[in-house]
Scaffold this active site. Sequence first.
Site, PDB file in Angstrom:
ATOM      1  N   ARG A 206      38.128  35.722  46.917  1.00  0.00           N
ATOM      2  CA  ARG A 206      36.892  35.087  46.487  1.00  0.00           C
ATOM      3  C   ARG A 206      36.286  35.811  45.303  1.00  0.00           C
ATOM      4  O   ARG A 206      36.405  37.029  45.171  1.00  0.00           O
ATOM      5  CB  ARG A 206      35.870  35.068  47.625  1.00  0.00           C
TER       6      ARG A 206
ATOM      7  N   ASP B  27      36.522  46.544  52.593  1.00  0.00           N
ATOM      8  CA  ASP B  27      35.694  45.486  53.198  1.00  0.00           C
ATOM      9  C   ASP B  27      34.845  46.002  54.357  1.00  0.00           C
ATOM     10  O   ASP B  27      33.745  45.506  54.602  1.00  0.00           O
ATOM     11  CB  ASP B  27      36.532  44.269  53.624  1.00  0.00           C
TER      12      ASP B  27
ATOM     13  N   SER C 200      40.531  45.343  50.335  1.00  0.00           N
ATOM     14  CA  SER C 200      40.683  45.775  51.727  1.00  0.00           C
ATOM     15  C   SER C 200      42.091  46.261  52.053  1.00  0.00           C
ATOM     16  O   SER C 200      42.750  45.716  52.937  1.00  0.00           O
ATOM     17  CB  SER C 200      40.320  44.632  52.665  1.00  0.00           C
TER      18      SER C 200
END
Length: 909
Positions: free
Chosen positions: A537, A652, A598
């Site tokens: 994203r 993350d 992440s």
Amino acid sequence: LPQASPAFHFSSPGLIHCPQIQQVLRALTIPLERLQIMKVHMMQAMRRGLCRHTHAEATVQMLPTYICSTPDGTEKGVFLVVELCQNQIRTLMVTLFGDGNLSPQVVYKVFELPDDIMHGEGEVLFDFIAQCLSQFLGDTSSCQGRLPLGFVFPFSCKQTKLDKAELVSWSKGFSCSDVEGKDVVQLLQLAINKQELCQVDVVALMNDTVGTMMTCSTEGRPCEIALVADRGSNCCFMAEAHLVETAEETSGRMCINTEWGCFGDDGMLNDIMTPYDESVDDESSNPGLKRFEKLVGTLYLGEIVRHVLITLAAQKVLFPKSNVAVLKEKGVLQTQQVLDIINNEGTAVAMRVLEALGLAANERDCSRVQQICRAVVSRAATLYAAGLAAVLSYMCQTRDMDQLLVNVGVDGELFHGHTRFKEILQSVIKLLTPECAATLLPSTDGSGWGAAMVTAAAVRLEAQRREVDEVLAPLRLSRADLEHVQTLMRLEMELGLDQETNPTASVRMLPTYVCGTPDGTERGEFLALDLGGTNFRVLVVRVSEEGICMASEIYVIPTAIMQGTGEQLFDHIMDCIIDFQLKQNLTNQILPLGFTFSFPCKQVGLDKALLLTWTKGFSVSGCVGQDVVQLLRDAAQRKNHTGLKVVALVNDTVGTMMSCGYDDPKCEIGLIVGTGTNACYMEEMQNVGTVEGDQGRMCINMEWGAFGDNGCLDHIFTSFDRMVDDNTINPGKQRFEKLISGMYLGEIVRHILLVMVDRQLLFKGNPCPKLQTKDIFQTKFLSTIELNELALRQIRTILQDLELNASFEDSVLMRVVCQTVSLRAAQLCAAGMAAVVEKMRESRGLDHLSVTVGVDGTLYKLHPNFSHSLQETLQDLAPNCTVTFLPSEDGSGKGAALVAAVACRPTSP
Ligand code: ADP
Ligand code: MG
């Protein structure tokens, strides 16, 4: 509903002009609207009977039978039945061949039961039964191995298990001493043992109604209701076990013995009772009780007709020239005679019956009597239909189905002896429950042969459960197991924090250079990237006094790029950023960018992070050991893009902690349970041996997914886990993650299911090739399957997509498998978290720690039980900590922006 209320009996126009007869017929005809109301009342009574709080006062008792399975045709073996009847002991031996029960072998023998035994000592009765059995077995065959036995015991019992039932009270002429209040299964077993028979095990006790149901299953459509339309009246059906609050069993279905004969004992039927019904009731041995049964049971139908005849004779509408005193005698008119009268078109039979009673009847009397007989029997049929409609609707509703297709086994002389009865029953059911298609099937020798089927199905289910438990046992962790995992995690954490032992620790405990959570003074507009699992994203985040607002776009990372080269990956990321900036009108600004990445990185500074390894299905070449921020900057340069200012790279977990920290200052832990799993927390600098300085705290990215990669968890890995691991692109790595996270749970379940199919525990052992496909069983299926008891239809749909034809029991078993796998995942996650919070508590020298965990990940958020099991286990393992879980909204994106904002704060160092 139709406008006019159809009257369900024959009416011959020639009779209509007699007002007294008309009045009787009207009183005996129940309009459809009233039947509809009775259906609703019956359903209410059924619910009351099942509910824990109202059960004691309920008129319809709804007794649990502990029979949780109907025959599926795979039953195999030899089964014994002993049936205690009015004046007989019946013994039966049934051999089943697992062939769909198409060609069972049945041998039986009937023994007369002497009257004195029915009234003697209990022990004598049971010894007598065992002796009958002994003689039967001696007669029939030599036996080898264990013989399961079903005991048909048609008395009121308090049953607590399939093989445990205390006699409440004798009836039907029995009154043996020392049996009431005792477990009759045990009494029979003791008596059998005394006989030194071969190994006969009493495995099931049942009422006679239940047997009927078991004999009427046809291919593909199970028989799940049985109706006994005999001297008495009763009905049993398969109910959703979780609704049976009076029994412990919660999964699957259980046969409920409704004992609906007592419906109406609270007055619910008073308005449809005629004066004739009142008279029948007055003369019965139990006035005021079993009101429904007294309207429909064959013990009473002849009596009802008799009382109508008495009334009409008194009015001189019938037998004007006769002495009708004979009609005063109870029982002179049998229901069988009533049925004979209406089964024959002409009046000859009626004439014969009336003459035999000494009544001088003419042709007109005979047709009138015939008419009355029809009305009484037809009324019984409509009442049966209303009761059955209630059961059908209840089943349909509680199974959350739009349509219910079911077989109804019917036994009793009313059904066998009178075709019109069946026609009325069927048509009224259809009018009352258009949503159900019930096929009425006559049961032949219901109770005995059916009892053998109950026993066979119970034995099959028991064996299956034992084997299922065996398969799942390695996945079930004890509290000691979990404490051990907690201890090991704690140990690995210490090893990871220590400069010297860090290289050998499986938990890397990576410093993040994030030293504080947001304080609310952060301001500005930031770009953020979120890469690290299922979605990529790009976001724009505005942090202002009013709070945080943002816009984002999801981009796909094709598998080819996930497993391609570094240049391809970062070029693709740049393309996405450029597209986003165009769409959001951001091309002429340079916004600080926070990058949520992440994967395990060795962070050198806030904007410098060396990739240690790929996880979660990524394996991009040329990146491990490189500075990820630099790789992104290089790609920007290749694209001649100058408007990029990367200020921070965060994991993350850190992003999640930061974004929750913005709302809750106690949030000092971040947890992810999505595609993968990981956690971070605020550690005292003095404990962080891998970074200079002792002041304050720093957020540590644990990378706990790799816990166990050094072999310390080998003892809890099961064969299923090893199969899953072997099929990943990083075998032997991320072992803890592979027990917990979304990328793997579906796979674990798939491997268990394969083994169960192999062991013939599922799908009747039919092979299912599609289940061989990797990842075909998605983790989101676990959520659906475990959601609640109503989701069985959805389970079926999922399974149909996998080209599996699952029975109800298959669905129940699948749910058990999913529950076991997700529970273990949640508990292991809790054990890890317990190590974290306990370490924080100790480091801070507190007796009690109160802390918030910011948590993200679709598995945590959408699975129906995961978060609850996690919190419950954590509380158990870390009783000195109060841990609040705060699900983050868009944590990783927002968090990256907040880290960037903290970094850009004018006051920040
Ligand atoms: P990521 O961890 O990649 O950032 P998510 O947190 O959205 O992404 O987690 C995605 C994972 O969640 C998927 O890989 C899938 O295994 C799992 N998942 C998706 N839907 C569900 C669901 N309804 N219930 C449980 N797990 C789900
Ligand atoms: Mg995520």
